[in-house]
Write a protein that holds these residues in place. Structure first.
Motif, PDB file in Angstrom:
ATOM      1  N   GLN A  22       0.706  -1.145   0.193  1.00 52.16           N
ATOM      2  CA  GLN A  22       0.192  -0.041  -0.098  1.00 52.16           C
ATOM      3  C   GLN A  22       0.743   1.235   0.029  1.00 52.16           C
ATOM      4  O   GLN A  22       1.960   1.374   0.452  1.00 52.16           O
ATOM      5  CB  GLN A  22      -0.884   0.037   1.380  1.00 52.16           C
ATOM      6  CG  GLN A  22      -1.772  -1.303   1.849  1.00 52.16           C
ATOM      7  CD  GLN A  22      -2.898  -1.440   0.948  1.00 52.16           C
ATOM      8  OE1 GLN A  22      -3.480  -0.273   0.150  1.00 52.16           O
ATOM      9  NE2 GLN A  22      -3.489  -2.563   0.514  1.00 52.16           N
ATOM     10  N   TRP A  24       0.955   5.842  -0.126  1.00 54.92           N
ATOM     11  CA  TRP A  24       0.163   7.337  -0.135  1.00 54.92           C
ATOM     12  C   TRP A  24       1.262   8.219  -0.549  1.00 54.92           C
ATOM     13  O   TRP A  24       2.295   8.188  -0.252  1.00 54.92           O
ATOM     14  CB  TRP A  24      -0.343   7.286   1.365  1.00 54.92           C
ATOM     15  CG  TRP A  24      -1.531   6.393   1.829  1.00 54.92           C
ATOM     16  CD1 TRP A  24      -2.818   6.751   1.826  1.00 54.92           C
ATOM     17  CD2 TRP A  24      -1.362   5.246   2.276  1.00 54.92           C
ATOM     18  NE1 TRP A  24      -3.417   5.867   2.430  1.00 54.92           N
ATOM     19  CE2 TRP A  24      -2.721   4.713   2.516  1.00 54.92           C
ATOM     20  CE3 TRP A  24      -0.141   4.350   2.644  1.00 54.92           C
ATOM     21  CZ2 TRP A  24      -2.951   3.391   3.321  1.00 54.92           C
ATOM     22  CZ3 TRP A  24      -0.642   3.078   3.122  1.00 54.92           C
ATOM     23  CH2 TRP A  24      -1.818   2.867   3.535  1.00 54.92           C
ATOM     24  N   HIS A  29      -4.245   7.726  -1.312  1.00 57.84           N
ATOM     25  CA  HIS A  29      -4.213   6.336  -1.371  1.00 57.84           C
ATOM     26  C   HIS A  29      -4.033   5.790  -2.847  1.00 57.84           C
ATOM     27  O   HIS A  29      -4.931   5.985  -3.403  1.00 57.84           O
ATOM     28  CB  HIS A  29      -5.156   5.650  -0.727  1.00 57.84           C
ATOM     29  CG  HIS A  29      -4.949   4.121  -0.345  1.00 57.84           C
ATOM     30  ND1 HIS A  29      -5.709   3.544   0.355  1.00 57.84           N
ATOM     31  CD2 HIS A  29      -3.778   3.585  -0.727  1.00 57.84           C
ATOM     32  CE1 HIS A  29      -5.104   2.296   0.624  1.00 57.84           C
ATOM     33  NE2 HIS A  29      -4.182   2.190   0.006  1.00 57.84           N
ATOM     34  N   LEU A  31      -1.535   3.220  -3.799  1.00 55.74           N
ATOM     35  CA  LEU A  31      -1.325   1.522  -4.023  1.00 55.74           C
ATOM     36  C   LEU A  31      -2.187   0.991  -3.098  1.00 55.74           C
ATOM     37  O   LEU A  31      -2.307   1.289  -2.254  1.00 55.74           O
ATOM     38  CB  LEU A  31       0.146   1.194  -3.942  1.00 55.74           C
ATOM     39  CG  LEU A  31       1.182   2.182  -4.643  1.00 55.74           C
ATOM     40  CD1 LEU A  31       2.831   1.537  -4.299  1.00 55.74           C
ATOM     41  CD2 LEU A  31       0.989   1.928  -6.241  1.00 55.74           C
ATOM     42  N   HIS A  32      -2.997  -0.171  -4.006  1.00 56.59           N
ATOM     43  CA  HIS A  32      -3.900  -0.721  -3.132  1.00 56.59           C
ATOM     44  C   HIS A  32      -3.455  -2.458  -3.104  1.00 56.59           C
ATOM     45  O   HIS A  32      -4.542  -3.182  -3.594  1.00 56.59           O
ATOM     46  CB  HIS A  32      -5.252  -0.331  -3.833  1.00 56.59           C
ATOM     47  CG  HIS A  32      -5.605   0.755  -3.982  1.00 56.59           C
ATOM     48  ND1 HIS A  32      -6.462   1.587  -2.895  1.00 56.59           N
ATOM     49  CD2 HIS A  32      -5.324   1.945  -4.843  1.00 56.59           C
ATOM     50  CE1 HIS A  32      -6.529   2.782  -3.057  1.00 56.59           C
ATOM     51  NE2 HIS A  32      -6.126   3.038  -4.240  1.00 56.59           N
ATOM     52  N   GLY A  33      -2.555  -2.601  -2.552  1.00 57.88           N
ATOM     53  CA  GLY A  33      -2.205  -4.129  -2.547  1.00 57.88           C
ATOM     54  C   GLY A  33      -1.489  -4.811  -3.509  1.00 57.88           C
ATOM     55  O   GLY A  33      -1.587  -5.795  -4.153  1.00 57.88           O
ATOM     56  N   ARG A  68       4.086   3.849   3.457  1.00 56.77           N
ATOM     57  CA  ARG A  68       3.750   2.504   2.736  1.00 56.77           C
ATOM     58  C   ARG A  68       3.718   1.551   3.885  1.00 56.77           C
ATOM     59  O   ARG A  68       4.307   1.622   4.995  1.00 56.77           O
ATOM     60  CB  ARG A  68       4.906   2.282   1.791  1.00 56.77           C
ATOM     61  CG  ARG A  68       6.395   2.018   2.585  1.00 56.77           C
ATOM     62  CD  ARG A  68       7.465   1.917   1.570  1.00 56.77           C
ATOM     63  NE  ARG A  68       8.652   1.315   2.332  1.00 56.77           N
ATOM     64  CZ  ARG A  68       9.620   0.476   2.151  1.00 56.77           C
ATOM     65  NH1 ARG A  68       9.582  -0.031   0.822  1.00 56.77           N
ATOM     66  NH2 ARG A  68      10.490   0.402   2.542  1.00 56.77           N
ATOM     67  N   GLN A 219      -5.200   0.838 -11.368  1.00 54.94           N
ATOM     68  CA  GLN A 219      -5.741   1.318  -9.989  1.00 54.94           C
ATOM     69  C   GLN A 219      -4.722   0.938  -8.807  1.00 54.94           C
ATOM     70  O   GLN A 219      -5.416   0.302  -7.669  1.00 54.94           O
ATOM     71  CB  GLN A 219      -7.248   1.086  -9.979  1.00 54.94           C
ATOM     72  CG  GLN A 219      -7.887   1.681 -10.822  1.00 54.94           C
ATOM     73  CD  GLN A 219      -9.563   1.311 -10.770  1.00 54.94           C
ATOM     74  OE1 GLN A 219      -9.972   0.561 -10.015  1.00 54.94           O
ATOM     75  NE2 GLN A 219     -10.436   2.429 -11.254  1.00 54.94           N
ATOM     76  N   GLY A 220      -3.670   0.990  -8.949  1.00 52.74           N
ATOM     77  CA  GLY A 220      -2.706   0.445  -7.894  1.00 52.74           C
ATOM     78  C   GLY A 220      -2.631  -0.736  -7.583  1.00 52.74           C
ATOM     79  O   GLY A 220      -2.185  -1.105  -6.499  1.00 52.74           O
ATOM     80  N   ARG A 221      -3.113  -1.658  -8.193  1.00 58.05           N
ATOM     81  CA  ARG A 221      -3.047  -3.040  -8.285  1.00 58.05           C
ATOM     82  C   ARG A 221      -2.646  -3.836  -9.175  1.00 58.05           C
ATOM     83  O   ARG A 221      -2.888  -3.547 -10.478  1.00 58.05           O
ATOM     84  CB  ARG A 221      -4.067  -3.957  -7.282  1.00 58.05           C
ATOM     85  CG  ARG A 221      -5.259  -3.827  -8.186  1.00 58.05           C
ATOM     86  CD  ARG A 221      -6.531  -4.475  -7.384  1.00 58.05           C
ATOM     87  NE  ARG A 221      -6.696  -3.755  -6.210  1.00 58.05           N
ATOM     88  CZ  ARG A 221      -7.484  -2.775  -6.143  1.00 58.05           C
ATOM     89  NH1 ARG A 221      -8.338  -2.445  -6.999  1.00 58.05           N
ATOM     90  NH2 ARG A 221      -7.726  -2.539  -5.014  1.00 58.05           N
TER      91      ARG A 221
END
Length: 244
Positions: A22, A24, A29, A31-33, A68, A219-221
């Motif tokens: 993750q 920021w 926010h 990165l989502h995993g 992170r 979208q960060g994943r």
């Protein structure tokens, strides 16, 4: 089979394993995993549309985000709580999109500025073999270099430090085709010499000539992984991911 459980090159223990990452920027926010892994000697790309989180992922791996969370294992060591300088000393080198060349310093001064972090860093002679343009411009200030020469210098500077795990952020952006070809030849040579490279690249055709595998970021994943030898069979899917 999930993306996370697919095997990397030669079923080897990964040199880098990113899990649940993750990240920021301030309150944003981004990165989502993120989940992916890289084996020693591979070239792996992160592909995706603008704003997908690819460059942010490289910065998060290097500890360059204010916040992170998750796990970043490098050579089996957890680095999520380490400072950037400590991560670099493990043998990881980052070439940012803006190249980070000091305008007031000469090519030689830029090249010698970062400390050696590992034995076996490239000599100036070897670097000038890879990038003969730099030898010709050794006394030129950073302000006098073309975009392509700045990119060569940014890569060369990391190679001198002894880092053998490279994070390259958009190395061909804005460069002429002849320079892109030279950068491609250099990355291919580094791969033959055993360097491991994570490449963020908008030029998919360039990436396809170099990489072993491609992770698709949205979208960060990571939403998919396509081996390079399966590109032809997945080209329509890839185009839909990238909006080509």
């Amino acid at each position: 089979m999930s993306i996370e459980t697919r095997k990397t090159k030669d079923n080897a223990t990964p040199l880098l394993k990113v899990s649940g990452l993750q990240g920021w920027y301030g309150e944003s926010h981004v990165l989502h995993g993120m989940e992916f892994q890289v084996s020693a000697g591979e070239v792996v790309t992160l592909l995706g549309r603008n704003g997908a989180g690819k460059s942010t992922t490289l910065k998060a791996i290097m500890g360059m985000l204010g916040r992170r969370e998750g796990s970043v294992l490098f050579e089996g060591r957890e680095t999520i709580d380490l400072l950037s300088r400590s991560i670099a000393r493990l043998g990881m080198g980052f070439v940012p999109e803006d190249r980070g060349i000091y305008a007031s310093l000469s090519v030689e001064e830029n090249l010698l500025l970062p400390p050696r972090i590992k034995p076996g860093g490239m000599s100036q002679e070897r670097i000038f073999t890879l990038f003969p343009n730099l030898k010709e411009r050794i006394h030129s200030q950073g302000t006098k270099l073309s975009g392509g020469e700045q990119q060569m210098l940014a890569i060369a500077r990391i190679l001198r430090t002894g880092a053998r795990f490279l994070l390259l952020d958009e190395p061909t952006e804005g460069l002429a085709p002849v320079i892109i070809e030279q950068i491609g030849r250099t990355i291919s040579q580094l791969k033959r010499e055993g360097y491991t490279i994570v490449l963020v690249e908008q030029n998919f055709h360039f990436a396809a000539t170099l990489a072993d595998r491609h992770y698709i970021v949205e979208q960060g994943r990571v939403i998919d992984m396509i081996p390079n030898d399966a590109l032809s069979a997945n080209i329509d899917k890839l185009h839909s991911y990238l909006g080509v």
